[in-house]
Write an enzyme that holds these catalytic residues in place. Structure first.
Site, PDB file in Angstrom:
ATOM      1  N   TYR A   1      21.777  37.396   7.894  1.00  9.94           N
ATOM      2  CA  TYR A   1      20.721  36.586   8.502  1.00  9.94           C
ATOM      3  C   TYR A   1      21.313  35.286   9.038  1.00  9.94           C
ATOM      4  O   TYR A   1      20.953  34.830  10.130  1.00  9.94           O
ATOM      5  CB  TYR A   1      19.650  36.304   7.452  1.00  9.94           C
ATOM      6  CG  TYR A   1      18.375  35.704   7.971  1.00  9.94           C
ATOM      7  CD1 TYR A   1      17.635  36.362   8.950  1.00  9.94           C
ATOM      8  CD2 TYR A   1      17.891  34.492   7.487  1.00  9.94           C
ATOM      9  CE1 TYR A   1      16.455  35.827   9.414  1.00  9.94           C
ATOM     10  CE2 TYR A   1      16.706  33.952   7.941  1.00  9.94           C
ATOM     11  CZ  TYR A   1      15.989  34.630   8.906  1.00  9.94           C
ATOM     12  OH  TYR A   1      14.813  34.089   9.365  1.00  9.94           O
TER      13      TYR A   1
ATOM     14  N   ARG B   1      21.319  33.817  12.942  1.00  6.47           N
ATOM     15  CA  ARG B   1      20.797  32.528  13.385  1.00  6.47           C
ATOM     16  C   ARG B   1      21.879  31.600  13.911  1.00  6.47           C
ATOM     17  O   ARG B   1      21.578  30.632  14.608  1.00  6.47           O
ATOM     18  CB  ARG B   1      20.079  31.841  12.220  1.00  6.47           C
ATOM     19  CG  ARG B   1      18.862  32.583  11.771  1.00  6.47           C
ATOM     20  CD  ARG B   1      18.042  31.739  10.840  1.00  6.47           C
ATOM     21  NE  ARG B   1      18.829  31.201   9.750  1.00  6.47           N
ATOM     22  CZ  ARG B   1      18.304  30.615   8.680  1.00  6.47           C
ATOM     23  NH1 ARG B   1      17.008  30.492   8.579  1.00  6.47           N
ATOM     24  NH2 ARG B   1      19.067  30.144   7.723  1.00  6.47           N
TER      25      ARG B   1
ATOM     26  N   CYS C   1      10.533  29.187  12.315  1.00  3.20           N
ATOM     27  CA  CYS C   1      11.492  30.189  11.826  1.00  3.20           C
ATOM     28  C   CYS C   1      12.903  29.891  12.292  1.00  3.20           C
ATOM     29  O   CYS C   1      13.831  29.835  11.505  1.00  3.20           O
ATOM     30  CB  CYS C   1      11.087  31.581  12.281  1.00  3.20           C
ATOM     31  SG  CYS C   1       9.607  32.129  11.439  1.00  3.20           S
ATOM     32  N   HIS C   2      13.076  29.724  13.588  1.00  2.00           N
ATOM     33  CA  HIS C   2      14.421  29.541  14.106  1.00  2.00           C
ATOM     34  C   HIS C   2      14.516  28.375  15.074  1.00  2.00           C
ATOM     35  O   HIS C   2      15.479  28.264  15.820  1.00  2.00           O
ATOM     36  CB  HIS C   2      14.915  30.840  14.754  1.00  2.00           C
ATOM     37  CG  HIS C   2      14.792  32.027  13.827  1.00  2.00           C
ATOM     38  ND1 HIS C   2      13.731  32.886  13.870  1.00  2.00           N
ATOM     39  CD2 HIS C   2      15.572  32.452  12.820  1.00  2.00           C
ATOM     40  CE1 HIS C   2      13.870  33.796  12.920  1.00  2.00           C
ATOM     41  NE2 HIS C   2      14.962  33.567  12.265  1.00  2.00           N
ATOM     42  N   GLY C   3      13.473  27.548  15.089  1.00  2.00           N
ATOM     43  CA  GLY C   3      13.564  26.275  15.795  1.00  2.00           C
ATOM     44  C   GLY C   3      13.333  26.276  17.305  1.00  2.00           C
ATOM     45  O   GLY C   3      13.836  25.400  17.989  1.00  2.00           O
TER      46      GLY C   3
END
Lengths: 411, 188
Positions: free
Chosen positions: A297, A301, B152-154
């Site tokens: 994960y 990201r 969540c991921h900006g």
């Protein structure tokens, strides 16, 4: 090795002899699990194949029992899991065994993979054995992911949403693929239904691939901590009773730790948000996958591009498939690779750092740290391994396993 | 295809048997693919899922500056009554600054081609990995561009729901909608 050990067994029991003459299962067991010549110098790292097998059987057994009470429908799934926990006789135990069993299966598998990498078990002639192992790992991840969706809590739902959306990164057909996976326009009842079906199916496919893994293992036999081939009977012991006992002992220790979690901290490895029923309109503030997915994960990201992140994440497992050909060193065991040994430890630290980054929100210094760790991960496999094998000067290998073992005993 | 079956100089031309092998093999492959298709297609959205009814929303209670969330096809639908300031901000952004260039006007036009800049209607699903962005409720962070922010991921979206920063590749999706009157909008 098939040809090197003994004459076919003679069975005194007439029934066994009658059956074996028609279906040689007893000869097979005798040859592959009794007299099978196994290197005499295994350490406890060699327990984890057996431990993983025990976990697989345990997961299937608990899973089948859970399925008799579970309802794969969005209106009933969450409540049916709570009912298993509260009302079904011993349901809490079966569920906690299954839930924590997933984590402990991964613990066993990760140690097993580390063992293979540290002692060079993937090198010729065991490349296919290794590749089958990576296939099992992928199937295991798919099974675990779909299983985590079934309780239909907030983390189940949003984990399913985020992971299935990974496929929308595929150019052109991405969204069609995602709709196909969902069976609709969002993670909904059809999704839950099919995830249950596949979560039930995949373990049996894993069993089949494990069987191939074991067949491949028994062609050339196990690697060992020295990474040199057995040269004769003085280097091996029969699998039974030596390693049935050692594996049995390791399995017991492992199960004790596992039981500790099941009975005293069943939710320690889980996430409290998954005890909130799924709500498609509210995303939890902080979505995290289960701990065993965190390093991957973090890689996802770390790349500030959707398709790039997805490719890097799958690539992190993809490199494992070609590991036997990336490593150019002819020495298997890190015991005799004075430089690579340290890089192997560094890789473990790197993966742990990735895991920590994956567990934290992508803010502040976690972002560059995850990027650095991702870079190092790929550097290790794609650059370091091929080059180091050429320039590293390995330590002298012992003449034989027996020689090394006896010398160690004497010294 | 009545080729002689005696090979000349060890090298044989395709024989009748080769032809039959290739033809049978091809037919088997086509048959296998045709058989596989129902199994694959079976997983696609079913007719009742596809036929999910559209929703009608009365937007009159939504005050200027307010936004509501409606469930549409199992997904959140954002309806924001934008302020003049927000519309001005969205309009002022040059297209060259956008990752997924769209004018603000093109995002507030209904199926009848009528432009209503005060009503921004979008699927509230981040185009990165499907989280619901924050910013639709009072008190939630709207991100650096005053629109929506995905925790969540900006990813951050502007007052037109266009992606400005973060990993999301696309603007928030505008569903097909039609204002059947000045206060009733039909989505889907």
């Amino acid at each position: 090795m098939a040809s090197s050990h003994g004459t076919p067994p003679v069975f005194n029991n007439k029934v066994i002899a009658w059956i074996d003459h028609r279906l040689p299962i007893f000869s097979y067991l005798e040859k592959e699990y009794h007299t099978f010549p196994t290197p005499r110098n295994f350490n406890y790292f060699w327990n984890f194949g057996a431990i993983a097998t025990v976990m697989l059987v345990l997961m299937i057994a608990t899973g089948v029992v859970l399925a008799t009470n579970y309802q794969p429908n969005v209106l009933m799934a969450f409540d049916s899991v709570e009912r298993i926990d509260r009302d079904v006789p011993q349901g809490w135990l079966i569920r906690d065994l299954h839930m924590n069993g997933a984590s402990f299966f991964f613990i066993a598998v990760y140690i097993h993979i580390f063992r293979g990498m540290y002692y060079g078990s993937y090198k010729a002639p065991r490349e296919l054995l290794w590749i089958l192992g990576v296939v099992i790992f992928l199937l295991l991840m798919a099974t675990a992911f779909m299983g985590y969706v079934l309780p239909w809590g907030q983390m189940s739902f949003w984990g399913a949403t985020v992971i299935t959306n990974l496929f929308s990164a595929i150019p052109v057909v991405g969204q069609s693929v995602v709709d196909w996976l969902w069976g609709g326009f969002a993670v909904e009842n059809p999704t839950l239904n099919r995830f249950f079906a596949f979560h039930y199916l995949l373990p049996f496919i894993i069993v089949a691939v494990v069987a191939l893994h074991v067949v491949a293992l028994h062609v050339h036999g196990s690697n060992n901590p020295l990474g040199i081939d057995p040269k004769g009977p003085q280097d091996t012991v029969p699998f039974h009773p030596y390693y049935t006992m050692k594996d049995g002992f390791g399995v017991m220790i492992f199960l004790i730790i596992y039981a500790g979690f099941v009975f005293f901290a069943p939710d320690y490895l889980g996430h409290p948000d998954n005890y909130i029923p799924a709500n498609p309109l509210v995303t939890p503030d902080h979505i995290v996958p289960e701990w065993y997915f965190l390093p991957f994960y973090a890689i996802l990201r770390a790349i500030p591009d959707k398709l790039g992140g997805v490719l890097a994440m799958f690539g992190a497992i993809g490199v494992l498939f070609v590991l036997p050909w990336l490593d150019t060193s002819r020495v298997r065991s890190c015991t005799f690779r004075p430089i690579y040994k340290w890089f192997m430890y560094l890789l473990v630290i790197d993966v742990v750092i990735l895991g920590i980054c994956g567990a934290n929100p992508p803010e502040g210094w976690y972002v560059p740290l995850a990027q650095l760790a991702t870079l190092y991960y790929f550097f290790h496999f794609l650059i370091l391994l091929p080059i180091l094998g050429k320039i590293e000067r390995p330590l002298p290998l012992p003449p034989s396993i027996a020689d090394a073992v006896l010398k160690q005993k004497a010294g | 295809m009545a080729t002689p079956s005696i090979p000349a100089g060890g090298h044989s031309d395709p024989t009748r048997r080769d032809f039959l092998m290739v033809a049978t093999g091809s037919l088997a492959a086509v048959g296998a693919a045709a058989t596989a298709w129902p199994f694959i297609n079976n997983l696609n959205p079913a007719a009742d899922t596809l036929a999910l009814a559209s929703v009608e929303v009365n937007v009159s209670p939504i005050q200027v500056g307010q936004a509501i969330t409606v469930n549409w096809r199992g997904q959140p639908l954002f309806i924001r009554h934008r302020t003049a300031q927000e519309i001005k901000e969205a309009d002022a952004v040059p297209l060259s600054e956008l990752r997924d260039p769209q004018t603000d006007n093109s995002r507030v036009t209904d199926l009848a081609k009528k432009v209503r800049p005060e009503w921004l209607i979008m699927v509230g699903v981040c185009t990165h990995l499907g989280c619901v962005p924050l910013g639709n409720k009072p008190g939630q962070p709207k991100g650096p561009y005053g629109g929506w922010f995905c925790p969540c991921h900006g990813s951050a979206y502007d007052t037109s729901g266009r992606i400005r920063v973060g990993p999301a590749p696309k603007n928030l999706v505008i569903p097909p909608y039609l204002f059947t009157s000045d206060t009733i909008v039909k989505v889907g």
